[in-house]
Motif scaffolding. Structure first.
Motif, PDB file in Angstrom:
ATOM      1  N   TYR A 164       0.827  -1.217   0.000  1.00  0.00           N
ATOM      2  CA  TYR A 164       0.000   0.000   0.000  1.00  0.00           C
ATOM      3  C   TYR A 164       0.859   1.264   0.000  1.00  0.00           C
ATOM      4  O   TYR A 164       0.433   2.313  -0.485  1.00  0.00           O
ATOM      5  CB  TYR A 164      -0.921   0.018   1.216  1.00  0.00           C
ATOM      6  N   HIS A 165       2.068   1.149   0.553  1.00  0.00           N
ATOM      7  CA  HIS A 165       2.930   2.331   0.654  1.00  0.00           C
ATOM      8  C   HIS A 165       3.465   2.772  -0.706  1.00  0.00           C
ATOM      9  O   HIS A 165       4.092   3.827  -0.801  1.00  0.00           O
ATOM     10  CB  HIS A 165       4.089   2.041   1.612  1.00  0.00           C
ATOM     11  N   LEU A 166       3.197   1.976  -1.730  1.00  0.00           N
ATOM     12  CA  LEU A 166       3.588   2.360  -3.085  1.00  0.00           C
ATOM     13  C   LEU A 166       2.476   3.124  -3.806  1.00  0.00           C
ATOM     14  O   LEU A 166       2.707   3.699  -4.868  1.00  0.00           O
ATOM     15  CB  LEU A 166       3.961   1.117  -3.907  1.00  0.00           C
ATOM     16  N   LEU A 167       1.268   3.108  -3.240  1.00  0.00           N
ATOM     17  CA  LEU A 167       0.126   3.735  -3.891  1.00  0.00           C
ATOM     18  C   LEU A 167      -0.059   5.180  -3.406  1.00  0.00           C
ATOM     19  O   LEU A 167       0.168   5.482  -2.231  1.00  0.00           O
ATOM     20  CB  LEU A 167      -1.145   2.935  -3.613  1.00  0.00           C
ATOM     21  N   PRO A 168      -0.494   6.073  -4.272  1.00  0.00           N
ATOM     22  CA  PRO A 168      -0.624   7.491  -3.888  1.00  0.00           C
ATOM     23  C   PRO A 168      -1.670   7.735  -2.817  1.00  0.00           C
ATOM     24  O   PRO A 168      -1.554   8.685  -2.036  1.00  0.00           O
ATOM     25  CB  PRO A 168      -1.020   8.167  -5.207  1.00  0.00           C
ATOM     26  N   THR A 169      -2.692   6.889  -2.765  1.00  0.00           N
ATOM     27  CA  THR A 169      -3.741   7.110  -1.773  1.00  0.00           C
ATOM     28  C   THR A 169      -3.264   6.854  -0.345  1.00  0.00           C
ATOM     29  O   THR A 169      -3.827   7.411   0.596  1.00  0.00           O
ATOM     30  CB  THR A 169      -4.961   6.228  -2.084  1.00  0.00           C
ATOM     31  N   GLN A 170      -2.244   6.030  -0.181  1.00  0.00           N
ATOM     32  CA  GLN A 170      -1.653   5.856   1.147  1.00  0.00           C
ATOM     33  C   GLN A 170      -1.053   7.176   1.611  1.00  0.00           C
ATOM     34  O   GLN A 170      -1.204   7.579   2.771  1.00  0.00           O
ATOM     35  CB  GLN A 170      -0.573   4.770   1.113  1.00  0.00           C
ATOM     36  N   ALA A 171      -0.389   7.876   0.686  1.00  0.00           N
ATOM     37  CA  ALA A 171       0.175   9.187   0.998  1.00  0.00           C
ATOM     38  C   ALA A 171      -0.930  10.210   1.246  1.00  0.00           C
ATOM     39  O   ALA A 171      -0.819  11.069   2.134  1.00  0.00           O
ATOM     40  CB  ALA A 171       1.069   9.649  -0.153  1.00  0.00           C
ATOM     41  N   SER A 172      -1.996  10.140   0.476  1.00  0.00           N
ATOM     42  CA  SER A 172      -3.123  11.059   0.653  1.00  0.00           C
ATOM     43  C   SER A 172      -3.700  10.940   2.064  1.00  0.00           C
ATOM     44  O   SER A 172      -3.906  11.944   2.757  1.00  0.00           O
ATOM     45  CB  SER A 172      -4.226  10.761  -0.370  1.00  0.00           C
ATOM     46  N   LEU A 173      -3.965   9.718   2.488  1.00  0.00           N
ATOM     47  CA  LEU A 173      -4.554   9.495   3.811  1.00  0.00           C
ATOM     48  C   LEU A 173      -3.610   9.950   4.915  1.00  0.00           C
ATOM     49  O   LEU A 173      -4.049  10.468   5.946  1.00  0.00           O
ATOM     50  CB  LEU A 173      -4.903   8.014   3.980  1.00  0.00           C
ATOM     51  N   LEU A 174      -2.318   9.774   4.718  1.00  0.00           N
ATOM     52  CA  LEU A 174      -1.340  10.213   5.705  1.00  0.00           C
ATOM     53  C   LEU A 174      -1.396  11.729   5.890  1.00  0.00           C
ATOM     54  O   LEU A 174      -1.412  12.233   7.018  1.00  0.00           O
ATOM     55  CB  LEU A 174       0.053   9.778   5.276  1.00  0.00           C
ATOM     56  N   LEU A 175      -1.446  12.465   4.780  1.00  0.00           N
ATOM     57  CA  LEU A 175      -1.506  13.927   4.860  1.00  0.00           C
ATOM     58  C   LEU A 175      -2.838  14.398   5.431  1.00  0.00           C
ATOM     59  O   LEU A 175      -2.880  15.378   6.198  1.00  0.00           O
ATOM     60  CB  LEU A 175      -1.288  14.535   3.470  1.00  0.00           C
ATOM     61  N   LEU A 176      -3.926  13.738   5.076  1.00  0.00           N
ATOM     62  CA  LEU A 176      -5.235  14.137   5.591  1.00  0.00           C
ATOM     63  C   LEU A 176      -5.326  13.893   7.101  1.00  0.00           C
ATOM     64  O   LEU A 176      -5.961  14.667   7.825  1.00  0.00           O
ATOM     65  CB  LEU A 176      -6.345  13.376   4.868  1.00  0.00           C
TER      66      LEU A 176
END
Length: 235
Positions: free
Chosen positions: A176-188
């Protein structure tokens, strides 16, 4: 200067076709929904709804907009001018991103006021919107009908929403850490749970990288399925 004029035109077009009214109705619905939730669940729900707003709405709205212009043969007249494909893509992306940012901020402030520091939150909203709008555009350029777009875009979207299962503690994998949505949720989530600098740097770089790939794919799809079908290979 030409890009600024294009963005202004796209905003007017979105007003004319009711995008802003639709976003307002959806945002008010989200606000009302959050009011009925217990305070203990409101933060998680706010993150999920904020994620849905710039990602799914931007992803599907851009498809409707592109297919509308296809049906009206706007592309055939638009690109006999010096207007470049990159300007078209940037204009559509930035105008919808502005709409997503306004909607997301309104939802957040309605629940939590101005006491939080939403810098990383809004950065997450903007970068998520940019990625999904570009991805949705790349799908829309390849489709001839709205039904075809919804079918293909749903398949694409399912891949990128998988990290939600990690956030909801359903299933997790390091992939999951390769997908952009993992980064999105982290920032949100950062507006409620402060994150170390290395994590938000990772999130920003990952989203930026995926957005770059989405732009290249959207531009390739535009040239192949729009420009070449008009009888030229474009600038």
């Amino acid at each position: 200067m030409r890009l600024t004029a294009a963005i202004a035109y796209d905003i007017k077009l979105q007003f004319r076709h009711g995008f802003y009214y639709a976003y307002l109705v959806i945002s008010l619905f989200y606000i009302a929904l959050l009011q009925f939730l217990p305070s203990s669940a409101r933060e998680m729900a706010n993150i999920l709804l904020t994620f849905t707003d710039p990602s799914m709405l931007g992803f599907f709205f851009i498809g409707g907009l592109v297919l509308l212009e296809k049906g009206q043969d706007i592309h055939n007249t638009l690109f006999v001018t010096p207007y470049k494909p990159e300007e078209y893509i940037f204009s559509k992306t930035l105008s919808l991103t502005l709409l997503s940012a306004l909607s997301s901020y309104m939802i957040h402030v309605s629940q939590f006021g101005f006491t939080t520091k939403p810098l990383l939150l809004m950065l997450g909203v903007v970068m998520t919107s940019i990625f999904f709008t570009l991805a949705g555009m790349g799908v829309a350029f390849r489709c001839r009908s709205l039904n075809g777009f919804f079918f293909l875009s749903t398949l694409v979207a399912l891949v990128f929403v998988l990290p939600l299962s990690d956030y909801l503690q359903i299933w997790s994998t390091p992939l999951y850490h390769l997908l952009p949505t993992q980064a999105s949720l982290l920032l949100l989530r950062s507006v409620f749970e402060p994150i170390p600098p290395l994590q938000w740097i990772y999130a920003i770089l990952l989203l930026a990288g995926w957005s770059g790939l989405a732009f290249l794919w959207a531009r390739y799809s535009f040239r192949k399925f729009i420009m070449l079908q008009m009888g030229g290979d474009g600038p």
